[in-house]
Write an enzyme that holds these catalytic residues in place. Structure first.
Site: not given
Ligand code: DGJ
Length: 715
Positions: A463, A532
């Site tokens: 991430d 997301d």
């Molecule tokens: C952002 C990501 O897009 C999510 O899927 C998740 O992993 C969060 N970060 C976790 O902090």
């Protein structure tokens, strides 16, 4: 690629030709099965783009082309518009003059690589223009290499990867932009005199507002099946810029490359600078064909393990967020098994002891398991996963740090932040300075130490939640304008090391949703998290957007509880159009929904070769009305699957058939509705491929948030 020599052209030029033609000149033809890009050397020794379009059957005909526009225009010479190259030299002359020196053509995987070398007759600079043409896929990759052969340093001010000229009467640009949780929305505009930039300056989470690709329709706006359209994308995990400029004559130039914004780059004597790859395809049959060209090319030649399989998964992020412990995770690992997916993925929140990661406010940077959450460490979880027969994946965000962390306390000098200014935090965190080799070592070690300690970790979700703000590097000292570029290079160094030591380790590319979605990163990551936002209605648009350039195989699509007014089936069917995963727990589902999900996973596994490796046809656009439909056809045309969605139909709305594509017109197909909510399948009917592609099937209804999946099997 063919070189037409002066001798060959002499014969052609003896014919009486119109005054518009060039005389016998050296030409370099970069071509694929359907497309040609022709360069001609002018009398003045400079290189011109004479043609870019449909490949002409008789290569000798290219001799009749007008000279065209200079291929790699430089700053400050005779041209009045945006240049591709601008070099600052110690003597103050910022205007390179590029003349043709030589070129080579060598075979490479999937096609040929042509390298055209241009030199400045006065200064000792050299520019090598690289073109890789992929014959069958009609995809091209291009980049330049700039060599400083002078006695001292030079400073690169502008350094495009590509400059393409177009002379259509009208040009329409489609860009894909949005924001967090609403990525990759399509917007089209006609281009008129002047300049339009599509760019990003976010550094790390570079694509949060805009995706690194575009479509350029020539003459008239292209549709899925018609029109001439260029689709282009830059492989660079950082700031990019596409510039579209229409000049006084109505000609359009398109420049693609790293965003030169605050990126003047000093090149020491003897040094060279390689720009990132600009990848493009030109279709005369609309955006659908262009996408399929790119999908085929990406799977075959660009994406890590592009031809390999992908794992379905259960992720815990949306069901637990930071609130979990060993017991809860062990239950979830069991649920992964119950769902029938291949892997359990543990997300954010498992690390930090002095500053336990109980929220996004602290702990980032301290990659040791939180003792009271995971008293027996990751090892207990990989052991449980093994017992259950599922793989285990782990979330990391190794490029970032919370100021509330031991790492920050120890290494404040590793952080990108301005001196003499208050620190600014995006999601309570800061970006580590990957231009610094020590930071690169640290980031590599995050992966290496976890893998060494827990060899059963089978997957990482990598991430990256913060853009670069307050840009300043302690390491770069007087070369601050190198940071945006050196950061990305530092990231690639780390990823190269990870790939060298763990060549078969799959990782998901993620940046707070779709903040990193480019083809260079996909050399290291077999898949990416595009948003997301998992509301299935929004996803229809988001996945539609990314599918213009990326195959379903690289787009992770998870079923969550976003938009509970959509049935589990609707949510799952949308996610089945990408790489399927779940991000919920069993309590979110009724017994019948759970039974449905388990069936869907089985259907998906059976259809994976069609969905992930077949040809994708976008049949009905969600942008155009109340319904949407997409189909996938296996490469041998024996199997196909259609996903049809009723989003918000109107009462008693007139419904039209969904006309299919890509089938064998002469074959007979057995057609059956599958993946029903009650786990039944529909009766089989038979139709000819011709009928299905002419009349189509009545797959839409007036039910709100309703989906239908149909499987076709060649008899
Ligand atoms: C952002 C990501 O897009 C999510 O899927 C998740 O992993 C969060 N970060 C976790 O902090």
């Amino acid at each position: 690629m063919k070189l037409i020599t002066k001798t060959m052209l002499a014969a052609v030029c003896m014919l009486p030709l119109s005054g518009l033609t060039t005389s016998a000149k050296e030409q370099i033809v970069v071509e694929s099965e359907n497309t040609a890009l022709v360069f001609t050397v002018g009398d003045n020794g400079r290189l011109y783009q004479s043609y870019f379009g449909k490949r002409i059957a008789n290569a000798g005909d290219y001799a009749s082309l007008p000279l065209g526009n200079e291929a790699y225009l430089t700053h400050g010479m005779e041209d009045y518009f945006e240049p591709a190259l601008h070099i600052n030299r110690a003597d103050g002359n910022p205007s390179p003059l590029l003349t043709y020196k030589s070129h080579t053509v060598t075979p490479c995987k999937g096609g040929k690589e042509t390298v055209i070398t241009l030199v400045d007759p006065v200064y000792a600079d050299e520019v090598a223009m690289h073109f890789v043409s992929y014959e069958k896929e009609n995809v091209f990759k291009t980049w330049t290499e700039i060599f400083n052969k002078e006695k001292g340093a030079i400073v690169l001010e502008k350094f495009a990867s590509s400059l393409l000229h177009f002379t259509s009467p009208n040009n329409y640009l489609t860009q894909y932009n949005g924001d967090w949780a609403r990525e990759a929305n399509a917007f089209t505009q006609e281009l008129f005199y002047g300049k339009k930039d599509v760019d990003t300056k976010l550094g790390t989470r570079a694509n949060m507002f805009v995706s690194p690709f575009f479509q350029l329709s020539l003459g008239a706006p292209a549709t899925e099946k018609s029109g001439e359209v260029l689709v282009g994308t830059l492989g660079w995990t950082g700031n990019f810029r596409f510039t579209f400029e229409v000049d006084n004559k109505g000609d359009l130039r398109v420049l693609s490359g790293i965003n030169p914004y605050f990126s003047q780059y000093r090149l020491a004597k003897g040094g060279s600078f390689r720009t990132p790859e600009f990848i493009f395809t030109l279709s005369r049959k609309g955006t659908g064909e262009a996408s399929r060209n790119l999908h085929d090319w990406a799977r075959r030649y660009q994406v890590k393990n592009g031809m390999g399989d992908r794992m379905t998964l259960l992720n815990n992020w949306e069901s637990t967020y930071f609130d979990f412990d060993e017991k809860k995770l062990i239950t979830l690992i069991g649920e992964a098994k119950e769902f029938g997916v291949d892997m359990f993925l543990l997300d954010d929140g498992w690390f930090g002891n002095k500053y336990p990661r109980h929220s996004d406010t602290q702990g980032l940077g301290d990659w040791d398991e939180t003792a009271n959450k995971l008293p027996n460490g990751i090892g207990r979880l990989t052991e449980e996963a093994k017992k259950q027969g599922v793989k285990f994946g782990l979330w990391i965000e190794p490029e970032m740090v919370n100021p509330k962390s031991e790492l920050y306390e120890k290494h404040k000098d590793w952080v990108i932040t301005l001196p003499n200014r208050e620190e600014y935090y995006f999601r309570n965190q800061l970006v580590l300075d990957l231009s610094n080799p020590k930071v690169q070592d640290y980031v590599f070690n995050v992966v290496d130490e976890l893998k060494t300690k827990y060899p059963d970790i089978a997957f990482f979700k990598w991430d990256c939640n913060s853009p670069i703000t307050n840009i300043y590097s302690t390491y770069e000292k007087m070369n601050q304008s190198h940071l945006y570029i050196d950061y990305v290079r530092g990231l690639y160094n780390v990823l190269d090391r990870v790939a060298a030591k763990y060549p078969d380790l799959p990782m998901m590319l993620c940046a707070g949703g779709g903040g990193r979605t480019d083809y260079e990163a996909l050399k290291y990551f077999p898949e990416m998290w595009v948003s997301d936002d998992t509301d299935p209605i929004e996803r229809l648009f988001i996945q539609w957007g990314y599918s213009q350039v990326f195959p379903a195989k690289v787009q992770c699509a998870h079923v969550t509880t976003w938009n509970k007014s959509a049935s589990a089936k609707f949510r799952v069917n949308v996610a089945m159009m990408g790489k399927l995963g779940f991000d919920l727990n069993l309590h979110d589902l009724s017994a019948s929904d759970l039974a449905y999900c388990k069936q869907a996973v089985k259907n998906y596994n059976r259809l994976k070769p069609v969905i992930l490796d077949g040809d994708q046809y976008r049949l009905v656009s969600p942008y155009e009305g109340n319904h949407a439909a997409t189909m996938y056809v296996g490469k041998d045309k024996r199997k196909a699957v259609v996903f049809a969605f009723d989003v918000h139909p109107r009462y008693a709305e007139k419904l039209y058939n969904v006309v299919l594509e890509g089938l064998d017109a002469n074959a007979t197909y057995e057609v059956r509705e599958i993946d029903r909510a009650d786990c039944t399948v529909g009766d089989a009917k038979t139709y000819s491929g011709d009928y299905l592609m002419t009349v189509g099937l009545p797959l839409f209804s007036c039910n709100k948030l309703f989906s239908t999946v149909v499987e076709l099997t060649k008899k």
